[in-house]
Design an enzyme around this catalytic site. Structure first.
Site, PDB file in Angstrom:
ATOM      1  CB  VAL A 118      -3.923  -0.978  -8.419  1.00  0.00           C
ATOM      2  CG1 VAL A 118      -4.365  -1.434  -7.041  1.00  0.00           C
ATOM      3  CG2 VAL A 118      -2.437  -0.605  -8.396  1.00  0.00           C
TER       4      VAL A 118
ATOM      5  CB  CYS B 222       3.639  -0.017  -4.029  1.00  0.00           C
ATOM      6  SG  CYS B 222       4.239   1.202  -5.185  1.00  0.00           S
TER       7      CYS B 222
ATOM      8  CG  HIS C  22       8.231  -1.688  -5.781  1.00  0.00           C
ATOM      9  ND1 HIS C  22       8.220  -1.623  -7.160  1.00  0.00           N
ATOM     10  CD2 HIS C  22       7.459  -0.640  -5.369  1.00  0.00           C
ATOM     11  CE1 HIS C  22       7.476  -0.591  -7.549  1.00  0.00           C
ATOM     12  NE2 HIS C  22       6.996   0.016  -6.482  1.00  0.00           N
TER      13      HIS C  22
END
Ligand code: 2RA
Length: 350
Positions: free
Chosen positions: A14, A129, A254
């Site tokens: 990240v 997330c 995702h």
């Protein structure tokens, strides 16, 4: 004056995206200080076109810092975020350590930006997330229709589990490539061996109905985060939420199927108008033309992409959606940077 920023965890999956985003966004920061574990100290990383040396995490590293973006393990954040805050730094933290603390706002700038101004502990939390990959779209619909219930299934990319997750999938894909595997029980498992990395089962040629750690009554920590964080961000403490979190062989981005039930009857036309105009959302929904978001197309982009918008056949108050969001960008680094930029405005405003 331009505020000073520290990026703590600058060398992680990240952190790497944080540095890219800082190089792409308007240059609102004065000094940018890069911080990581002592193991990574001394390395040089590119940010805003310059090579910047990584400093080892210490109390002194926060001297003169106005805002710090943290992406470190929960236990590291739990120890260091309060230490930084005690030095007057506003910490924007992407761990789970403070998300449910009532004295720490949990912020998504498109949904609840005002919450970022009230931070008794000097810490603002960034959501997980999985929540972030759908909450901007859901929040826009909630603002118009009033959300009553959320039932979601996630299709989570391996980079949610960090570099180890990505390396595990790449290694397993090499071991199964070009084979006839996936045709008899256990053949994939035997081919990839015992080392399943951060996942409980092989993830190549497979789907794994598990993310996070075990919580009460068979729920996973990831599923509890979706429930608790959605409630907090939307300001709906009694919201009914059921989540099933699943890992799929996707590197980054995702996806979620969402069944959202609202106070009154909804129309698809109005839902589409809302989604087409909501900041941070892209409506990409024309199944007749084969158009709907997929992780392979969404990866590397900023918005929350929505397709397959339908009204539930058996409930005129409910909508069905398919949503994709890059878990390293909006799901982590981008939202953290957006919060930091909100806070920075307080400094530049004087
Ligand atoms: C995952 N949501 O995808 C987690 C990362 N925080 O594993």
């Amino acid at each position: 004056r331009k505020p000073t920023l520290a990026v703590v965890g600058a060398t992680g999956a990240v952190g790497t995206v944080m540095l890219q985003i800082l190089s792409q966004h308007a240059d609102i920061w004065g000094e940018i200080r890069l911080v990581a574990s002592p193991r990574s100290a001394g390395r040089k990383l590119a940010v805003r076109g310059e090579q910047v040396e990584v400093l080892a995490l210490s109390e002194e590293v926060f001297d003169g810092v106005d805002v710090a973006m943290f992406d470190v393990p929960d236990e590291v954040a739990a120890r260091w975020a309060p230490l930084a805050a005690a030095k007057g730094v506003v910490v924007v933290d992407n761990s789970a350590a403070f998300r449910m603390d009532p004295d720490v706002p949990l912020v998504v700038p498109e949904v609840n930006p005002h919450a970022a101004r009230v931070r008794p502990r000097g810490i603002v939390a960034n959501p997980n997330c999985t929540t972030l990959s759908m909450i901007v779209a859901v929040g826009a619909l909630h603002a118009e229709f009033g959300l009553r219930e959320l039932i979601v299934s996630s299709y989570q990319a391996v980079s949610g589990a960090g570099r180890d997750g990505v390396e595990t999938l790449r290694r397993q894909l090499k071991l199964v490539a070009g084979s006839e595997l996936g045709t008899s029980p256990g053949d994939v498992r035997r081919a990839v061996g015992d080392d399943t990395g951060p996942f409980p089962e092989p993830v190549a040629l497979n789907v794994v109905p598990w993310a996070g750690t075990l919580r009460d009554d068979g729920w996973s920590s990831e599923e509890m985060k979706v429930r608790d964080e959605s409630r907090k961000i939307l300001g709906l403490p009694g919201l009914r939420v059921a989540a099933t979190c699943v890992r799929v062989p996707v590197i980054t981005t995702h996806s979620l199927t969402v069944h959202a039930r609202f106070e009154d009857e909804v129309t698809v036309d109005r839902a589409r108008e809302i989604l087409a105009t909501a900041p941070g959302v892209v409506l990409f929904d024309d199944p007749a033309a084969g158009e709907f978001p997929t992780p392979a197309d969404v990866v590397g982009t900023d918005p929350t992409w929505v397709g397959r918008v339908r009204r539930a056949l058996d409930d005129p108050t409910a909508l069905e959606l398919f949503v994709c969001g890059d878990n390293l960008r909006k799901g982590a680094a981008l939202n953290t940077a957006q919060i930091a930029e909100l806070v920075a405005k307080e400094f530049t405003a004087g």
